[in-house]
Scaffold this active site. Sequence first.
Site, mmCIF file in Angstrom:
data_model
loop_
_atom_site.group_PDB
_atom_site.id
_atom_site.type_symbol
_atom_site.label_atom_id
_atom_site.label_comp_id
_atom_site.label_asym_id
_atom_site.label_seq_id
_atom_site.Cartn_x
_atom_site.Cartn_y
_atom_site.Cartn_z
ATOM 1 C CD GLU A 99 -3.001 1.063 2.221
ATOM 2 O OE1 GLU A 99 -3.405 2.093 2.797
ATOM 3 O OE2 GLU A 99 -3.527 -0.051 2.407
ATOM 4 C CE LYS A 100 -0.224 4.099 4.282
ATOM 5 N NZ LYS A 100 -0.931 2.826 4.433
ATOM 6 C CG ASP A 112 -2.939 -0.323 5.460
ATOM 7 O OD1 ASP A 112 -1.817 -0.840 5.436
ATOM 8 O OD2 ASP A 112 -3.129 0.901 5.597
ATOM 9 C CG ASP A 121 -8.161 -0.799 6.481
ATOM 10 O OD1 ASP A 121 -7.914 -0.883 5.255
ATOM 11 O OD2 ASP A 121 -7.688 0.097 7.195
ATOM 12 C CE1 TYR A 124 0.622 5.870 6.910
ATOM 13 C CE2 TYR A 124 -0.939 4.926 8.481
ATOM 14 C CZ TYR A 124 -0.676 5.582 7.286
ATOM 15 O OH TYR A 124 -1.724 5.959 6.475
ATOM 16 N NE ARG A 129 -1.773 10.840 6.499
ATOM 17 C CZ ARG A 129 -2.349 11.734 5.707
ATOM 18 N NH1 ARG A 129 -3.605 11.597 5.353
ATOM 19 N NH2 ARG A 129 -1.671 12.778 5.273
#
Length: 815
Positions: free
Chosen positions: A7-8, A103, A105, A323, A325
């Site tokens: 994702e990142k 992630d 979710d 991270y 957030r």
Amino acid sequence: MKLIIAEKPKMAKAIARAIGASPDPKVRGAYEGGDYRIVSCEGHILEQLSPQGYDERYKRWRIEDLPIHPEQWKLKLIENKGRYLTMIRNGMKNSDVVVSAADPDAEGQLLVDEVLHHLNWKGVTLRVLINDLNPKPILKALDNLEDNNSDKFQGLYRRALSRSRGDWLLGMNLTRFYTVMGREFGLDQVLSAGRVQSAVLGMVVRRDLEIENFKPHDYYAINGRFGHEKGAFTAKWNPVEGQSGLDDSGRLIDPDIAQGLTEIAPEAAEIVEHEVKRQQQNAPKPFSMSDLQKEASRKFGMTMAQVLEIAQALYDKHELITYPRSDTGYLPEGHHEEGPVVLAAIRNNLGSQAVYCDNADPSIKSQAFNDAKVKAHHGIIPTAKNSQQAILALNAQEKRIYEMICRRYAAQFFPPAEFNATRLLAKTLETQQLFKATGKQWLAQGWRVTLDTKAADEDAESEEESEATGELPPMQKGDALTLEEVVSQCKQTNPPKHFTDGSLLDAMTSIHRFVEDPKIRAMLKEGDGIGTEATRANILEKLVKHGLIVREKKLIKSTMAGQAHYHLMPQAMTTPDMAGLFESRTRQIEDGETTLESFLESVDGFIREQLSLKEDWGRRARELGLEPPKKTPGPPCRHCESELTKVKSKLTKKFLMLCKACNSLFEHDSGLPGFCVKGPLKEQDMAAKQARRQERMKDAPPCPECQAPILRFKSTKTQKHFWRCTGCESFYTDLAGKLGPAFVVRGEKVEPKADGPPCPECESNMSRQITKKKKPFFLCRECDTMCWSDEGELGKVFKRRGEMVNTASKTKTSD
């Protein structure tokens, strides 16, 4: 080969480190090792197309075009993120399996799946769930790959997709509807709408109205001073059941009863209840983003957006925290073994400000280390980066946030704080009045040693403001007391406080408290409120940008436009109910109980219902005192004297004056029609313009380059004058109405010629310049020396070789 899509970038780097993959020297951010190629997104790299992306006519906001509902939903690449899409596309060419490392979710599932759909990937897709970036958990996760197309993961995808498209429909349609209607009634703001931002606006407006309509009343605080053989203490009067003279909140409002209570002392009393409990206070968990924003708002008055930006810089730029957030404060259990290294880094980085680390015990494992409670991300903690240089690079606000995060992390390696909590109830023997007192006696500070002095003082103050009265004398049930004095203090009820960033964020994360429907309340309580760690700050800033709320120092208040918008929206939009209904329906879509199409149809139905209430909206606007603005007639057309309309040129972006009767078009000259650029008067105006130009050219000086006449103009952009040659396209600076050095010669840009006197420092020729206040001076471009112009001659030096000259101190020395 398997292509892992993280994702990142940081997750891609962590996976590469875990499996021993090496960076691809040709592709920045890509890694290869064994049977894997690892690439990444950078959060969302695709976004929903705007309405005008589907049809150019939607550039103009018109009610007759609503509702807008794309027949075929499309995504577009987010600006500056093209390299990530290219990296993923190229990686797919040599891969037979894609592994989604998004992630764990719903939003993470959507983020990678939408890229796969966008690139039309038809191969095998697997899913890996990673919530700990340490090598061992990553390797364990890669040994347990799952089918990405299973209903477990596709349910999450459907849930996030339905929420994304539902939000688009609601926001795009209703924002346009309310904004266009608002403009008809003199509201020039963008009246934005959405399931989250409208609910936030509703909370702010309702709080403001509650404060505005609040009517204070007096009440009486009654305290008794008691004597005991071991010491004295103060207790609060406790009304008995059925006590008269109380308001709805149990406060005494009858002045006669208050006066009567002050007259009962002195009187004998005894302790009828006494309890001492030894209690522990565990260390608070590491920060989530919302907790960090609340604490920074409370301590430093920072806004949500400021804290998010600072934390992002500490993560991306300085690499001092994990991270940011994150929506939880829990940590993976595997992180506990890194404690000694991280604590040593904190001690070295912060020096004497982190002496608490010397007493930390790395063997202590707080309740925050819990794999079962870790979500997509873990709590925000310091990294093991050991660098005082990195700390020196921080600004004051960044250092404050870093210190907060370090203190909270270090607290996990201290024992709980311990205290005795005392509660007693005293009863007067004659009048049978009850008084209660509570006390707290700290036995061991434990983790509280990590608090800074100011935080500890604030904690003590908050205890004093509560019912706790500090330490009480050693007593027990049945002890005799003497009520020595009763004091009545007349106070006044206070209105609720205006929201701050911290209190509004608290309201957003515990939004269920504002919901009456038990089903919706339970749904929102189970989640994390409305908005996400990444979006809450942006939602608030959007309301500020649109002029619907305003910041007054630390306070957040609604504007007149915001209050009007609130009153003109349906209650379903301004309460959290819409967010709760969205959550309920999207979970049904996830579970397969309903379809995406059915959900979007219901959203369309709600939008159409609002559009049908256009006349009702106008009626309610008038009831609020809003009226359509009186139209000021435009100036008359110079040709036919019909009314002119102000328009904007699509080509030049300049305002023009249009006559709809004769189709003439004029330049906009301070609200009046100027030169005719189209229509019957164009040739006449052109001839007059040429005549004026010829008249000016008679007295114009010759161009130094070609001897053609040179004219003086004023820049509409900078409002500065300049000279332009009518023959060779040379341009010259203006020196108080006189011709200055050339900066463009025959169409080619040049450095202004140094035609001034020799520099007193280096003897190079100086350039003639002029200040904003029209004062002439000379500049030496060779040594950066400046002198004032004294009637065209060299005057006093005020800057010598780049250093400003202190003329006052020079004069003193010469004296």
